[in-house]
Design an enzyme around this catalytic site. Structure first.
Site, PDB file in Angstrom:
ATOM      1  N   SER A 153      -9.550   1.459   2.863  1.00 47.53           N
ATOM      2  CA  SER A 153      -8.689   2.303   2.067  1.00 47.53           C
ATOM      3  C   SER A 153      -7.574   1.534   1.356  1.00 47.53           C
ATOM      4  O   SER A 153      -6.865   2.128   0.532  1.00 47.53           O
ATOM      5  CB  SER A 153      -8.086   3.408   2.925  1.00 47.53           C
ATOM      6  OG  SER A 153      -7.273   2.861   3.933  1.00 47.53           O
ATOM      7  N   LYS A 206       0.864  -1.196   0.000  1.00 45.13           N
ATOM      8  CA  LYS A 206       0.000   0.000   0.000  1.00 45.13           C
ATOM      9  C   LYS A 206       0.894   1.237   0.000  1.00 45.13           C
ATOM     10  O   LYS A 206       1.922   1.276   0.706  1.00 45.13           O
ATOM     11  CB  LYS A 206      -0.875  -0.038   1.243  1.00 45.13           C
ATOM     12  CG  LYS A 206      -1.934   1.057   1.335  1.00 45.13           C
ATOM     13  CD  LYS A 206      -2.812   0.810   2.563  1.00 45.13           C
ATOM     14  CE  LYS A 206      -3.928   1.844   2.667  1.00 45.13           C
ATOM     15  NZ  LYS A 206      -4.782   1.590   3.856  1.00 45.13           N
ATOM     16  N   SER A 249      -9.996  -0.809   7.017  1.00 41.43           N
ATOM     17  CA  SER A 249      -9.312  -0.674   5.723  1.00 41.43           C
ATOM     18  C   SER A 249      -8.562  -1.898   5.229  1.00 41.43           C
ATOM     19  O   SER A 249      -8.068  -1.884   4.098  1.00 41.43           O
ATOM     20  CB  SER A 249      -8.345   0.520   5.776  1.00 41.43           C
ATOM     21  OG  SER A 249      -9.090   1.713   5.870  1.00 41.43           O
TER      22      SER A 249
END
Lengths: 71, 478
Positions: B162, B84, B186
């Protein structure tokens, strides 16, 4: 670490029975803010709403924040 | 150069590593194939933030040299993975998914990435994310520098966030596993929506050094993988004490499912209403089967109630206060207005106005939440609930407006388990467990702090009896 008597916890949790987590989402029919100023007002209103929910929650004086400071 | 069979893109860490050690293909061949796939298919789903092909190919050559000399470093050696884009990788952009940080470059690499690189892992790319990991909140899936994460199962639907790119990349076979993060949902959300297995570790088990902070007391880094077993292997690599993370629990993790307690000695708590009225009707049959599978493992399944607290108000206050404090320079410089999502912008600005008394009250109630969960886990060993109660929404759907016209269930069940579990710092594992009208649905297992091996043992056993985690979305080659 905080340790609370069962009586303290029971008193707090039972009183909070009406303060369940509200659904995060508003109804689909609720209009969206039309501009940045309305968006800011909506965010401020949400935070005031959160604060209102927290204010209704009874807290024994002995309860400390869930943070630890180490010297 | 022999071509990598398509099945390899959807294989587990152990399967691929065994083939590398047997020299069925080289790490260089593998890295090239995964990089080609990530670069060609990733942008189709807005999953890719930055390709790291050069780094991956260089590291792959080293891995091949090590394997040739029988210098074996464990199961992650030679395995392509994505990170990420809130994890810093030295001398390369780390954008945090946000326009104001588009050109940001750090000198240091995040601890978790260094840990994997020491074990010969191949970082092939930085993966897309919701800007600032979602901040205090956001309204649309498009709240990202790279646009909305498109679900590989249906590109008119959101991947979840996210950790959007992480969920997409694993589901679509663009990486073998990915690192994501969770402040409140997330990792679990993209795992559920994309049909992959995601693990949110106990707060403090995995170093946050080098990761963008959204909320100091809530942020966790964790893996999204093709299986529970893979999650265990990755967690072992990325966990451990780190003096560079003030929140480090200074605990290590070794993936040892064989030493987990006998399932017949374990009690699973659930709320029947979640599986009857709560979850999407189209998925109820699959969830009923999932519960039966859990029972068939020998686990005692018993009804449980979540401790009653205003979880939404508490976590909202904490994330807003901490997040706005972290991003105060951005807010005061007006750089915040460059963000993609208007609700995100407004939330960050409003968060600077939170009085200290509100934040402190939220953190005090949080102490009570932790205490209550200790009581819960004295009665049960694991909590179980749908990871999300509805499948992935359409990408144009406002995320803060209720999509379902189902009546609200008579009792809340464990619908607040995501905020509650995060507030208490608890680990959670999301397992694919079925579909709702063609869209994946997930089952979350939540345990007491540092009980990851127990969750992973149950997860592995569940996946030994089911094949949801092996299903693949319809991806066409570039």
């Amino acid at each position: 670490m905080n340790r609370f008597t069962r009586r303290e916890l029971a008193a707090v949790v039972s009183t909070s029975a009406v303060l369940l987590a509200r659904p995060q989402a508003q109804p689909a029919t609720q209009p969206l803010p039309a501009n940045p100023a309305e968006e800011l007002q909506a965010s401020q209103a949400q935070l005031r709403d959160n604060a209102g929910q927290l204010d209704k929650f009874p807290l024994p004086m002995s309860v400390e924040p869930a943070t630890t400071f180490k010297a | 150069m022999p071509s990598i069979p398509d099945d390899i893109f959807f294989a587990t860490i152990t399967e691929i590593n065994q083939k590398l050690v047997k020299k069925e293909f080289s790490a260089v061949e593998l890295a090239k194939a995964f990089c080609d796939r990530l670069e060609s298919i990733g942008p189709r789903y807005n999953a890719l933030a930055l390709s790291l092909r050069k780094v991956a190919m260089s590291d792959a050559k080293e891995v091949d040299g090590d394997i040739k000399r029988e210098r074996l470093r464990g199961p992650l050696q030679g395995i392509p993975f994505g990170a990420k884009d809130l994890l810093s990788f030295a001398k390369h952009p780390t954008t945090w998914g946000a326009k104001p940080y588009e050109g940001q470059v750090f000198k240091e690499t995040a601890t978790v990435l260094k840990n994997i690189q020491k074990r010969g892992g191949l970082l092939t790319g930085k993966l897309a994310m919701v800007e600032l990991a979602g901040g205090p909140s956001y309204r649309y899936a498009s709240a990202s520098l790279t646009g909305p994460g498109l679900n590989p199962w249906d590109t008119t639907r959101w991947s979840g966030g996210s950790s959007s790119g992480s969920g997409i990349a694993v589901a679509a076979g663009l990486v073998t596993y990915a690192l994501g993060s969770e402040t409140s949902g997330s990792i679990l959300t993209p795992s559920a929506f994309c049909g992959v297995t995601g693990l949110r570790p106990t707060y403090g088990l995995v170093s946050r050094n080098g990761a963008m902070a959204l909320s100091w007391t809530l942020d966790k880094i964790g893996p999204l993988c093709r299986s529970a077993e893979d999650c265990g292997l990755v967690l072992e690599a990325i966990s451990g004490a780190d003096d560079d993370d003030p929140a480090s629990a200074h605990k290590s993790f070794h993936y040892t499912p064989q030493f987990a307690r006998d399932f017949k000695d374990l009690r699973v708590g659930y709320a029947p209403v979640d599986f009857s009225e709560g979850v999407d009707p189209a998925a109820r049959a699959d969830y009923a089967k999932a519960l039966e599978t859990i029972r068939s493992l020998g686990l005692e399944v018993t009804e449980v109630k979540l401790p009653e607290f205003p979880y939404g108000a508490i976590i909202g206050t904490i994330i807003s206060a901490e997040g706005s404090s972290i991003f105060e320079p951005l807010i005061k410089s007006s750089g915040v207005d460059q963000l993609a999502d208007q609700r995100q912008i407004a939330g960050l600005k409003a968060g600077l106005e939170i009085p200290a008394k509100d934040y402190l009250k939220a953190m005090r109630i949080r102490s009570l939440i932790q205490e209550e969960f200790r009581n819960v886990f004295s009665k049960v060993d694991v909590l179980i609930a749908p990871s999300r109660f509805d499948p992935a929404p359409k990408i144009t759907q406002p995320l803060d407006r209720r999509v379902s016209d189902r009546p609200t269930p008579t009792t809340p069940g464990l619908t607040a388990l995501i905020p509650a579990g995060n507030l208490a710092g608890l680990p959670a594992l999301s397992l694919p467990c079925g579909f709702a009208n063609g869209m994946p649905m997930g089952l979350q297992l939540v345990g007491s702090p540092f009980s990851e091996n127990r969750l992973l043992a149950i997860g592995k056993a569940f996946q030994d009896r089911t094949d949801w985690h092996k299903r693949r979305p319809p991806i066409t080659a570039a």
